[in-house]
Design a protein around this motif. Structure first.
Motif, PDB file in Angstrom:
ATOM      1  N   GLY A  42       0.815  -1.229   0.000  1.00 34.67           N
ATOM      2  CA  GLY A  42       0.000   0.000   0.000  1.00 34.67           C
ATOM      3  C   GLY A  42       0.839   1.264   0.000  1.00 34.67           C
ATOM      4  O   GLY A  42       2.021   1.235   0.354  1.00 34.67           O
ATOM      5  N   THR A  43       0.223   2.377  -0.389  1.00 34.29           N
ATOM      6  CA  THR A  43       0.961   3.646  -0.430  1.00 34.29           C
ATOM      7  C   THR A  43       1.214   4.167   0.985  1.00 34.29           C
ATOM      8  O   THR A  43       2.178   4.863   1.226  1.00 34.29           O
ATOM      9  CB  THR A  43       0.169   4.717  -1.203  1.00 34.29           C
ATOM     10  OG1 THR A  43      -1.038   4.992  -0.492  1.00 34.29           O
ATOM     11  CG2 THR A  43      -0.174   4.250  -2.597  1.00 34.29           C
ATOM     12  N   ALA A  44       0.334   3.793   1.912  1.00 29.03           N
ATOM     13  CA  ALA A  44       0.489   4.256   3.294  1.00 29.03           C
ATOM     14  C   ALA A  44       0.972   3.137   4.215  1.00 29.03           C
ATOM     15  O   ALA A  44       1.798   3.357   5.091  1.00 29.03           O
ATOM     16  CB  ALA A  44      -0.826   4.818   3.818  1.00 29.03           C
ATOM     17  N   ASN A  45       0.451   1.935   3.996  1.00 30.59           N
ATOM     18  CA  ASN A  45       0.807   0.808   4.865  1.00 30.59           C
ATOM     19  C   ASN A  45       1.103  -0.448   4.066  1.00 30.59           C
ATOM     20  O   ASN A  45       0.421  -0.736   3.087  1.00 30.59           O
ATOM     21  CB  ASN A  45      -0.355   0.503   5.817  1.00 30.59           C
ATOM     22  CG  ASN A  45      -0.640   1.661   6.743  1.00 30.59           C
ATOM     23  OD1 ASN A  45       0.187   2.008   7.582  1.00 30.59           O
ATOM     24  ND2 ASN A  45      -1.799   2.279   6.590  1.00 30.59           N
ATOM     25  N   GLY A  69      -4.186   5.613   0.981  1.00 26.64           N
ATOM     26  CA  GLY A  69      -3.478   6.848   1.268  1.00 26.64           C
ATOM     27  C   GLY A  69      -3.276   7.656  -0.012  1.00 26.64           C
ATOM     28  O   GLY A  69      -3.769   8.766  -0.141  1.00 26.64           O
ATOM     29  N   GLY A 104      -6.435   9.440   1.408  1.00 31.17           N
ATOM     30  CA  GLY A 104      -6.172  10.040   2.715  1.00 31.17           C
ATOM     31  C   GLY A 104      -5.027  11.050   2.729  1.00 31.17           C
ATOM     32  O   GLY A 104      -5.096  12.064   3.424  1.00 31.17           O
ATOM     33  N   GLU A 144      -2.950  14.415   9.874  1.00 28.06           N
ATOM     34  CA  GLU A 144      -3.619  13.111   9.859  1.00 28.06           C
ATOM     35  C   GLU A 144      -4.467  12.928  11.131  1.00 28.06           C
ATOM     36  O   GLU A 144      -5.606  12.447  11.064  1.00 28.06           O
ATOM     37  CB  GLU A 144      -2.591  11.981   9.720  1.00 28.06           C
ATOM     38  CG  GLU A 144      -3.247  10.634   9.485  1.00 28.06           C
ATOM     39  CD  GLU A 144      -2.258   9.476   9.376  1.00 28.06           C
ATOM     40  OE1 GLU A 144      -1.147   9.576   9.932  1.00 28.06           O
ATOM     41  OE2 GLU A 144      -2.620   8.466   8.736  1.00 28.06           O
ATOM     42  N   LYS A 179      -7.632  14.931  10.773  1.00 27.95           N
ATOM     43  CA  LYS A 179      -8.570  14.251   9.867  1.00 27.95           C
ATOM     44  C   LYS A 179      -9.303  13.121  10.585  1.00 27.95           C
ATOM     45  O   LYS A 179     -10.523  12.983  10.470  1.00 27.95           O
ATOM     46  CB  LYS A 179      -7.783  13.701   8.673  1.00 27.95           C
ATOM     47  CG  LYS A 179      -8.608  12.846   7.729  1.00 27.95           C
ATOM     48  CD  LYS A 179      -7.727  12.249   6.635  1.00 27.95           C
ATOM     49  CE  LYS A 179      -6.784  11.209   7.208  1.00 27.95           C
ATOM     50  NZ  LYS A 179      -5.892  10.650   6.192  1.00 27.95           N
ATOM     51  N   GLY A 224     -10.091  -0.153   2.847  1.00 28.17           N
ATOM     52  CA  GLY A 224      -9.018   0.856   2.911  1.00 28.17           C
ATOM     53  C   GLY A 224      -9.209   1.814   4.076  1.00 28.17           C
ATOM     54  O   GLY A 224     -10.339   2.065   4.517  1.00 28.17           O
ATOM     55  N   GLY A 225      -8.105   2.350   4.565  1.00 29.77           N
ATOM     56  CA  GLY A 225      -8.133   3.224   5.734  1.00 29.77           C
ATOM     57  C   GLY A 225      -8.975   4.474   5.551  1.00 29.77           C
ATOM     58  O   GLY A 225      -9.623   4.944   6.482  1.00 29.77           O
ATOM     59  N   GLY A 226      -8.987   5.006   4.321  1.00 30.00           N
ATOM     60  CA  GLY A 226      -9.743   6.238   4.060  1.00 30.00           C
ATOM     61  C   GLY A 226     -11.238   6.065   4.258  1.00 30.00           C
ATOM     62  O   GLY A 226     -11.962   7.027   4.537  1.00 30.00           O
TER      63      GLY A 226
HETATM   64  P1  ADP Z   1      -2.829   2.228   1.410  1.00 31.41           P
HETATM   65  O1  ADP Z   1      -3.543   0.996   0.973  1.00 31.41           O
HETATM   66  O2  ADP Z   1      -2.690   3.249   0.340  1.00 31.41           O
HETATM   67  O3  ADP Z   1      -1.530   1.904   2.087  1.00 31.41           O
HETATM   68  P2  ADP Z   1      -4.561   2.301   3.723  1.00 31.41           P
HETATM   69  O4  ADP Z   1      -5.724   1.505   3.262  1.00 31.41           O
HETATM   70  O5  ADP Z   1      -3.623   1.640   4.667  1.00 31.41           O
HETATM   71  O6  ADP Z   1      -3.751   2.919   2.496  1.00 31.41           O
HETATM   72  O7  ADP Z   1      -5.158   3.645   4.363  1.00 31.41           O
HETATM   73  C1  ADP Z   1      -4.303   4.661   4.794  1.00 31.41           C
HETATM   74  C2  ADP Z   1      -5.070   5.958   4.843  1.00 31.41           C
HETATM   75  O8  ADP Z   1      -6.214   5.814   5.675  1.00 31.41           O
HETATM   76  C3  ADP Z   1      -4.227   7.069   5.450  1.00 31.41           C
HETATM   77  O9  ADP Z   1      -4.393   8.252   4.667  1.00 31.41           O
HETATM   78  C4  ADP Z   1      -4.851   7.255   6.838  1.00 31.41           C
HETATM   79  O10 ADP Z   1      -4.731   8.595   7.294  1.00 31.41           O
HETATM   80  C5  ADP Z   1      -6.301   6.903   6.562  1.00 31.41           C
HETATM   81  N1  ADP Z   1      -7.016   6.501   7.766  1.00 31.41           N
HETATM   82  C6  ADP Z   1      -6.734   5.477   8.611  1.00 31.41           C
HETATM   83  N2  ADP Z   1      -7.600   5.448   9.635  1.00 31.41           N
HETATM   84  C7  ADP Z   1      -8.463   6.481   9.446  1.00 31.41           C
HETATM   85  C8  ADP Z   1      -9.594   7.005  10.171  1.00 31.41           C
HETATM   86  N3  ADP Z   1     -10.010   6.440  11.306  1.00 31.41           N
HETATM   87  N4  ADP Z   1     -10.236   8.086   9.656  1.00 31.41           N
HETATM   88  C9  ADP Z   1      -9.818   8.668   8.522  1.00 31.41           C
HETATM   89  N5  ADP Z   1      -8.781   8.229   7.788  1.00 31.41           N
HETATM   90  C10 ADP Z   1      -8.099   7.148   8.243  1.00 31.41           C
END
Ligand code: ADP
Ligand code: MG
Length: 335
Positions: A12-15, A159, A182, A207, A210, A286-288
């Motif tokens: 992932g781009t964030a995790n 992310g 995100g 973050e 948000k 996804g986290g977003g």
């Molecule tokens: P990726 O797959 O690109 O690595 P993720 O699915 O892990 O991304 O999501 C990461 C994004 O989700 C980040 O931008 C993070 O700030 C956001 N995020 C995680 N938890 C929350 C939350 N509770 N509320 C809003 N945004 C969140």
């Protein structure tokens, strides 16, 4: 008995998440590497590196090699993977040499980008590398019946990128990917605070804002939050109070872009499958998607039911892991 490890990787781009066929999710760390620019050495990876963001001396720079959804920095990605896999093998007490790997690729990625992902994993010494499209992995991990001839709609808000896919009969019928998610919201929050209050805040503060007072729905019960940053006029630290309403307006543009991608994908859906979407709705991963009010806002905007995946942050990783089992079966059958 010795057997090569079988793992799934959500790059992932964030995790980054690593899923072991036998143990489930065994690693979940930010996709960040800290590098010493003088020696070009990797100083830290993952969580340790993320904690350094914005706090280290000038020669130590945190890099997010996958920031925009593709491998922007190939060498750093390969090094990061290597370090994280080392960590996993230490933790599990098992060899991660020559593993069979399933790794996801963003649906919008080009052949060159896919090859870069393939090579980064191979350079670690993987024996077999299988690529799977991210929306398919997300849908499998969200327990959708992807093999059936019905429309399974998954929206993965990450992310750096957000992806929308309609999957039926094991394949992608229609999909769209936008380079927003995100991260962009965090940037929009930083800009808003700078323009409105002349105060600079860091990415991690943005973050937190948000997650705490960010809302996808314009109609929500307004909340406040105290935040700290550096006053650009005096240069001194300052605390101000912000409201959820102003943060909503700051991140609205990103939200609209994600909504547009969903609309466009639904419009491309073959009419025979549209009925399924009305009945079954769409699933968020996804986290977003964890942004406050996301589910309610989207269901109002597109007028179909919107569900959260059981484990939004782990859906893609779980999906790559389940795909591993399918590949295992196929390989056995071929013998
Ligand atoms: P990726 O797959 O690109 O690595 P993720 O699915 O892990 O991304 O999501 C990461 C994004 O989700 C980040 O931008 C993070 O700030 C956001 N995020 C995680 N938890 C929350 C939350 N509770 N509320 C809003 N945004 C969140
Ligand atoms: Mg993801």
């Amino acid at each position: 008995m010795f057997s090569n490890a079988e793992i799934g990787i959500d790059l992932g781009t964030a995790n980054i998440l690593i899923y072991s066929k036998t143990k489930g999710v065994v690693l979940n760390e930010p996709s960040v590497v800290a590098i010493d620019i003088n020696t070009k050495q990797v100083v830290a990876v993952g969580l340790e590196a993320k904690e350094m963001v914005g706090k280290t001396p000038k020669n130590i720079v945190p890099i997010r090699p996958l920031k925009d959804g593709v491998i922007a920095d190939y060498d750093v990605t390969a090094q990061m993977l290597k370090e994280l896999l080392k960590k996993v093998s230490k933790k599990l007490g098992m060899s991660m040499r020559k593993p069979t790997v399933v790794v996801c690729t963003p649906s919008g990625s080009t052949t060159v980008e896919r090859r870069a992902i393939h090579n980064a994993v191979t350079s670690y010494g993987a024996k077999h590398v299988h690529l799977i499209e991210e929306p398919v992995a997300a849908a499998i991990g969200a327990d959708l019946p992807v093999d059936e001839p019905i429309a399974n709609v998954v929206v993965d808000i990450g992310g750096g990128t957000s992806e929308v896919g309609i999957i039926s009969f094991g394949g992608i019928v229609s999909c769209n990917s936008v380079r927003t998610g995100g991260d962009k919201m965090d940037e929009e929050i930083i800009q808003h605070i700078r323009k409105t209050y002349n105060i600079l805040i860091g990415e991690r503060t943005a973050e937190n804002i948000k997650m705490e007072v960010g809302y996808a729905h314009p109609n929500h019960k307004e909340t406040m939050m105290d935040i700290r940053g550096r006053d650009m006029v005096t240069g001194l630290p300052k605390t101000i109070e912000i409201t959820s309403t102003e943060i909503y307006h700051a991140i609205k543009e990103s939200l609209e872009q994600i909504l547009e991608a969903i609309r466009a994908t639904l419009e491309e859906c073959p009419p025979e499958l549209s009925g399924d979407i009305v009945d079954n709705g769409i699933v968020l991963t996804g986290g977003g998607s964890l942004l406050n009010g996301m589910q309610e806002w989207l269901s109002e905007e597109i007028s179909v039911p919107v569900h959260m995946a059981p484990n939004p942050l782990e859906s893609v990783a779980i999906g790559t892991g389940r795909a591993l089992k399918m590949i295992g079966k196929l390989q056995k059958a071929a013998k």
